[in-house]
Enzyme design. Structure first.
Site, short mmCIF file in Angstrom:
data_model
loop_
_atom_site.label_atom_id
_atom_site.label_comp_id
_atom_site.label_asym_id
_atom_site.label_seq_id
_atom_site.Cartn_x
_atom_site.Cartn_y
_atom_site.Cartn_z
N TRP A 6 0.86 -1.18 0.00
CA TRP A 6 0.00 0.00 0.00
C TRP A 6 0.90 1.23 0.00
O TRP A 6 1.87 1.30 0.76
CB TRP A 6 -0.92 0.05 1.23
N ASP A 17 -10.51 4.05 10.55
CA ASP A 17 -9.87 2.89 11.17
C ASP A 17 -10.27 2.66 12.62
O ASP A 17 -9.43 2.43 13.48
CB ASP A 17 -8.34 3.00 11.04
N HIS A 66 -11.77 2.08 2.49
CA HIS A 66 -11.15 2.74 1.33
C HIS A 66 -12.10 2.99 0.18
O HIS A 66 -11.67 3.06 -0.98
CB HIS A 66 -9.94 1.93 0.87
N HIS A 107 -8.66 -6.13 4.44
CA HIS A 107 -8.31 -5.33 5.59
C HIS A 107 -9.62 -4.98 6.26
O HIS A 107 -10.32 -4.05 5.85
CB HIS A 107 -7.55 -4.05 5.19
N ASP A 149 -9.78 -2.88 1.60
CA ASP A 149 -9.85 -2.32 2.95
C ASP A 149 -11.23 -1.70 3.10
O ASP A 149 -11.64 -0.88 2.27
CB ASP A 149 -8.73 -1.28 3.13
N ASP A 196 -12.18 7.24 6.36
CA ASP A 196 -11.31 6.09 6.59
C ASP A 196 -10.69 6.19 7.99
O ASP A 196 -9.49 6.35 8.14
CB ASP A 196 -10.22 6.10 5.50
N ASP A 249 -7.24 -4.17 10.07
CA ASP A 249 -6.53 -2.90 9.92
C ASP A 249 -7.30 -1.79 10.63
O ASP A 249 -8.20 -1.19 10.05
CB ASP A 249 -6.33 -2.57 8.43
N LYS A 288 -7.07 2.72 -2.60
CA LYS A 288 -7.65 3.67 -1.66
C LYS A 288 -8.37 4.76 -2.44
O LYS A 288 -8.04 5.03 -3.59
CB LYS A 288 -6.51 4.25 -0.81
N GLU A 315 -3.10 -2.85 -2.48
CA GLU A 315 -4.22 -2.24 -1.75
C GLU A 315 -4.56 -0.85 -2.29
O GLU A 315 -3.72 0.05 -2.30
CB GLU A 315 -3.87 -2.13 -0.25
#
Ligand code: RNT
Ligand code: ZN
Length: 422
Positions: free
Chosen positions: A187, A298, A264, A288, A261, A296, A328, A230, A228
Site C-alpha cells: 500500500w 480505522d 477505502h 483489511h 480495505d 477512513d 486494519d 484507496k 491495496e
C-alpha cells in the site's frame, strides 16, 4: 449446576436447535478453527514501529488518542500480542510492517534483509503463529511529499522500488521458515491534495514501478503479493494514484491478490458486495477488515451489519479458501490490547454467525422466488442461540468466556502497561 455445566447445557440445547435446520455445529466449529485471522501489529503502538522512531506518522493516515501503555520495544509489542492471543480462540497470524524490524543495525529501509526479522520468526515459531508483511511506504523523509512508487524523481522512486523488493524477500523468508504462506501487501499513500494536472503519468509510473517490484519470481507457497487501493487520504483528498480501478486492473492482469480495505471506498459502498465479483476474476483476495466512520477512520471492528455481511459472503460463496483475512484499525483512545481482542473476536464471531445460518434453505427460497421465506428465516435466525455456541467454543479453546477477558486485560494494564510511563 456449575457454570461449566450450564455452558455445556446451553451448547447442547443450541446444537439441537441448529440441527433441526441441518446445521452441524460440531462441523462448523472445526471449520471455524481452521481460519486464521492476521492480526496487525500496528494497533499495539499507534503505527510507530521501531525503525525511524523520530519520524511522525505520515502517508495520510492518523491515529488519535493518548491512552497510556503503548509498546515501545519489540519485546513489549510481542508481550502485548501474546496477551491478546491468549484471549482469542484459535491459532492466527501476525501482520508486520517493515518498520517493525527487530534489529540494532542502523539499516536504511531499502537495504532490509530477512536477518532483521529473525527474532520475529523465532517468536512466531515458538508461538505457532504465521506472519504476513508490508513494505512501509510512509513515515520516512523520502515520502515527505506524499509520493513514493509514483514519484517523478527516478532516485526517490528507485528507493521505494528497492524497499518493496526487499520486503517481498522478507515475506518469502517468513513463508519458508514458518511453513505457511506470507502475504506481502503493497500500500502506498501517493496522491495529491488538490486536483491534478495529470492523472495519467503518475499511474504510468506506478504501473512500471510495480512491474519492477514484482519482477523477481518467488515461490508462491512462501510469498503471495497483494495490492491495496484507496479512495482518498489526509492530504490526498483530490487524487490517489493507486485507486480501486488501478489495482483491479493491475491485480487481475498480473495475478496479484487484490486487497479490499473496508475504509477505502465511498461511505455507502461496502466491500462485502465486491467479494463475489472479485472471486470470479482473481485467484485470491486480501481483506483489511476495518471500520470507517464517516471517513477512513480505522475504528476498532465491531459486530455490525457490514462485518456480518462480509462473513456471510465468505461463507456462502465458499470464498474462505482464497481469502486472507487481515485486520486494519488503530485506536489510541482505548487499551490497545483490548482493541485487538475486541476486533479479532468480533471478526471470528461474524464468521461463526454466518456458518450458523440456514444457507441452503435461504438459497432455495431465493431460487424459488420465495422472498418472504428468505426474509422471515433471515430475521428469525438473528435470535438463534449463537452466543451459546460462541461461549462453548471459547471455553473449549481455553480462552475466557464472554467479557471475562476484560478482567485479564485490566490486570495486565495494572501490572504491565501502566508501568511503561507513556
Ligand atoms: C492505509 C492502509 C494501510 C495502512 C497500514 C498501516 O490507508 O489502510 O493498510 O493502514 O498499512
Ligand atoms: Zn488497509
Amino acid at each position: 449446576m456449575s457454570d461449566n455445566q450450564q455452558l455445556k447445557a446451553n451448547y447442547d440445547a443450541a446444537k439441537a436447535q441448529y440441527a433441526k435446520h441441518g446445521i452441524d455445529v460440531e462441523q462448523v466449529l472445526a471449520k471455524l478453527h481452521a481460519i486464521k485471522i492476521s492480526m496487525h501489529c500496528w494497533q499495539g503502538d499507534d503505527v510507530r514501529g521501531f525503525l525511524n522512531r523520530d519520524q511522525d506518522l505520515t502517508g495520510g493516515i492518523s491515529v488519535t488518542g493518548n491512552y497510556p501503555g503503548a509498546a515501545r520495544t519489540p519485546e513489549e509489542l510481542r508481550a502485548d500480542l501474546e496477551k491478546a492471543f491468549s484471549l482469542i480462540p484459535g491459532k492466527h497470524k501476525v501482520n508486520l510492517h517493515a518498520i517493525y524490524a527487530d534489529t540494532d543495525d542502523k539499516v536504511e529501509i531499502d537495504r532490509l534483509e530477512p536477518k532483521h526479522y529473525e527474532k520475529w520468526v523465532a517468536w512466531a515459531k515458538e508461538q505457532g503463529l504465521g506472519l504476513d508483511f508490508n513494505p512501509t511506504c510512509f513515515s520516512h523523509e523520502k515520502s515527505r511529499d506524499g509520493l513514493t512508487l509514483s514519484h517523478p524523481d527516478d532516485e526517490i522512486r528507485g528507493f521505494w522500488i528497492r524497499h518493496c523488493q526487499a520486503s517481498r524477500r522478507i515475506g518469502a523468508y517468513f513463508g519458508e521458515q514458518l511453513g505457511q504462506t506470507c502475504v506481502t501487501n503493497v500500500w502506498i499513500p501517493d496522491g495529491y491534495k488538490d486536483v491534478p494536472a495529470d492523472r495519467l503519468s503518475p499511474r504510468k509510473r506506478l504501473k512500471a514501478a510495480l512491474d519492477e517490484v514484482f519482477s523477481e519470481e518467488l515461490n508462491p507457497a512462501h510469498n503471495l503479493d497483494a495490492v491495496e487501493s484507496k479512495l482518498f487520504g489526509l492530504g490526498s483528498e483530490a487524487f490517489v494514484v493507486g485507486s480501486h480501478e488501478f489495482y483491479m486492473g493491475y491485480g487481475v492482469r498480473n495475478d496479484k491478490l487484490i486487497c479490499l480495505d473496508a475504509g477505502h471506498f465511498h461511505p455507502t459502498e461496502v466491500i462485502s458486495n465486491k467479494l463475489s465479483s472479485l472471486s470470479l476474476f482473481t485467484s485470491g483476495i486480501l481483506l483489511h477488515v476495518s471500520r470507517p466512520m464517516r471517513w477512513d477512520s480505522d475504528h476498532v471492528v465491531v459486530l455490525d451489519d457490514e462485518l456480518l455481511e462480509i462473513g456471510r459472503e465468505l461463507v456462502r460463496g465458499e470464498l474462505l479458501d482464497i481469502t486472507h483475512i487481515g485486520l486494519d484499525f488503530f485506536d489510541a483512545s482505548i487499551n490497545r490490547v483490548a482493541a485487538w481482542v475486541i476486533g479479532t473476536r468480533n471478526t471470528i464471531k461474524a464468521l461463526l454467525r454466518a456458518m450458523l445460518e440456514p444457507i441452503e434453505a435461504l438459497k432455495q427460497a431465493e431460487r424459488d422466488g420465495d422472498y418472504t421465506t428468505r426474509l422471515a428465516l433471515t430475521e428469525e435466525f438473528k435470535s438463534y442461540p449463537f452466543g451459546a455456541v460462541w461461549d462453548y467454543y471459547c471455553a473449549t479453546q481455553g480462552v475466557p468466556v464472554r467479557e471475562e477477558w476484560l478482567a485479564e486485560v485490566k490486570a495486565y494494564e495494572r501490572e504491565v502497561l501502566s508501568k511503561r510511563g507513556n
